[in-house]
Design an enzyme around this catalytic site. Structure first.
Site, mmCIF file in Angstrom:
data_model
loop_
_atom_site.group_PDB
_atom_site.id
_atom_site.type_symbol
_atom_site.label_atom_id
_atom_site.label_comp_id
_atom_site.label_asym_id
_atom_site.label_seq_id
_atom_site.Cartn_x
_atom_site.Cartn_y
_atom_site.Cartn_z
ATOM 1 N N ASP A 67 0.821 -1.268 -0.001
ATOM 2 C CA ASP A 67 -0.066 -0.097 0.025
ATOM 3 C C ASP A 67 0.739 1.184 -0.010
ATOM 4 O O ASP A 67 1.896 1.340 0.168
ATOM 5 C CB ASP A 67 -0.781 -0.046 1.050
ATOM 6 C CG ASP A 67 -0.338 -0.448 2.604
ATOM 7 O OD1 ASP A 67 0.927 -0.449 2.419
ATOM 8 O OD2 ASP A 67 -0.914 -0.819 3.437
ATOM 9 N N ASN A 135 -7.537 -2.365 14.514
ATOM 10 C CA ASN A 135 -8.952 -2.923 14.049
ATOM 11 C C ASN A 135 -9.210 -3.929 13.136
ATOM 12 O O ASN A 135 -10.015 -4.620 12.701
ATOM 13 C CB ASN A 135 -9.572 -1.692 13.465
ATOM 14 C CG ASN A 135 -8.914 -1.324 12.048
ATOM 15 O OD1 ASN A 135 -8.067 -2.078 11.620
ATOM 16 N ND2 ASN A 135 -9.518 -0.317 11.470
ATOM 17 N N HIS A 137 -7.270 -4.653 10.328
ATOM 18 C CA HIS A 137 -7.012 -4.470 8.882
ATOM 19 C C HIS A 137 -5.710 -4.964 8.526
ATOM 20 O O HIS A 137 -4.926 -5.094 9.247
ATOM 21 C CB HIS A 137 -7.058 -2.809 8.434
ATOM 22 C CG HIS A 137 -6.036 -2.087 8.731
ATOM 23 N ND1 HIS A 137 -5.978 -0.900 9.327
ATOM 24 C CD2 HIS A 137 -4.651 -2.207 8.998
ATOM 25 C CE1 HIS A 137 -4.953 -0.241 9.731
ATOM 26 N NE2 HIS A 137 -3.916 -1.039 9.488
ATOM 27 N N GLU A 142 -9.678 -1.794 5.489
ATOM 28 C CA GLU A 142 -10.324 -1.511 6.800
ATOM 29 C C GLU A 142 -11.644 -2.535 6.709
ATOM 30 O O GLU A 142 -12.153 -2.996 5.894
ATOM 31 C CB GLU A 142 -10.709 -0.199 6.548
ATOM 32 C CG GLU A 142 -9.675 1.004 6.553
ATOM 33 C CD GLU A 142 -8.993 1.094 7.853
ATOM 34 O OE1 GLU A 142 -8.997 0.240 8.608
ATOM 35 O OE2 GLU A 142 -8.111 2.211 7.661
HETATM 36 C C1 GLP Z 1 -0.391 0.587 8.475
HETATM 37 C C2 GLP Z 1 -0.321 -0.441 7.226
HETATM 38 C C3 GLP Z 1 -0.300 -1.941 7.628
HETATM 39 C C4 GLP Z 1 0.259 -2.175 8.731
HETATM 40 C C5 GLP Z 1 -0.435 -1.452 10.173
HETATM 41 C C6 GLP Z 1 0.105 -1.971 11.487
HETATM 42 O O1 GLP Z 1 -1.787 0.998 8.762
HETATM 43 N N1 GLP Z 1 -1.054 -0.221 6.160
HETATM 44 O O2 GLP Z 1 0.012 -2.509 6.779
HETATM 45 O O3 GLP Z 1 -0.037 -3.619 9.117
HETATM 46 O O4 GLP Z 1 -0.366 -0.279 9.717
HETATM 47 O O5 GLP Z 1 1.366 -0.996 11.676
HETATM 48 P P1 GLP Z 1 2.434 -1.222 12.867
HETATM 49 O O6 GLP Z 1 3.248 -2.423 12.336
HETATM 50 O O7 GLP Z 1 3.219 -0.136 12.775
HETATM 51 O O8 GLP Z 1 1.551 -1.687 14.006
#
Ligand code: GLP
Length: 240
Positions: A67, A135, A137, A142
């Site tokens: 993404d 959440n 995702h 989402e």
């Molecule tokens: C973002 C990314 C996800 C990731 C998530 C969790 O929203 N788009 O791909 O898994 O954050 O991030 P973190 O690893 O910093 O908790």
């Protein structure tokens, strides 16, 4: 789903790295699906160290990332392309043209999604690395995203904007939109490796493993994947 519970973040990262090294050694031209976020940083550090110390080469590896924020490009230190170059790509011998992310600066976002879907159709991920949002995702899919979705433009959930604000100077600076691989593109991977650490992920991890398969918790779709490994630390596993 195979579930591996490790005591600490470092041990979680080490176990993830072992899987990655096994793949890259067995198939030096593998397609790696990669993720951003703080969770995979320990894995990426180990890949860089192994490349430096043992010479594991990435020159024939190709990558696809999940993404990117709309409106941010390589010059912005909050963009995912910047994150990937700084933490991984520029520290390996992978040619830049072998690395792929959705382009957050594309003038026509719909066309950019189509380009990315075509690219993904031609390069199935040998492994797809994932983190998980609090959440539930995955990538930026989402809650409520149809399981059949491919790469699309998404309006970020309020909870995601709040979670990700810690990485920006102010909450207002967090982009409200992103381009993301869809759940269908993720499920297309031959193998999935999902990582989670910390107590704030425990609820999402519980839904991922034990909950119903529902679009309300996007990661639950992974229960349907034939080769998915979840590696978590004890804090993230505390509700299992
Ligand atoms: C973002 C990314 C996800 C990731 C998530 C969790 O929203 N788009 O791909 O898994 O954050 O991030 P973190 O690893 O910093 O908790």
């Amino acid at each position: 789903m195979k579930i591996v519970i490790q005591k600490t973040y470092e041990e979680m990262s080490e176990a993830a790295f072992e899987m990655m090294r096994e793949l890259v050694t067995r198939n030096p031209a593998a397609v790696l699906g990669l993720a951003t976020g703080t969770t995979p940083l320990g894995l990426y550090e180990r890949m860089v160290k192994d490349h430096r110390e043992r010479g594991t080469s990435y020159k024939n590896i190709r990558t696809v990332n999940l993404d990117e924020y709309v409106g941010l490009g390589p010059e912005s230190d909050q963009s995912y392309i910047y994150f990937m170059r700084k933490n991984l790509f520029d520290r390996l011998d992978i040619p830049r043209e072998n690395t792929n992310l959705p382009n957050g600066l594309a003038e026509n976002l719909e066309r950019e999604c189509e380009r990315y879907n075509r690219l993904l159709a031609g390069m199935q991920q040998d492994i797809q690395v994932l983190g998980i949002g609090s959440n539930g995702h995955i990538a930026f899919n989402e809650p409520g995203t149809p399981f059949g979705a491919e790469t699309h433009v998404v309006a970020l959930a309020e909870s995601t904007i709040r979670d990700n604000a810690r990485l920006f100077a102010r909450e207002e600076d967090v982009p409200r939109k992103a381009l993301t691989m869809g759940l269908k593109n993720i499920m297309h991977a031959k193998q999935i490796l999902i990582l989670a650490n910390g107590a704030n992920k425990a609820h999402a991890v519980r839904g991922l493993v034990c909950g119903p398969v529902t679009e309300q918790l996007p990661a639950s779709v992974l229960q349907l994947h034939p080769d998915c490994t979840l590696i978590v630390d004890e804090a993230a596993a505390s509700l299992l």
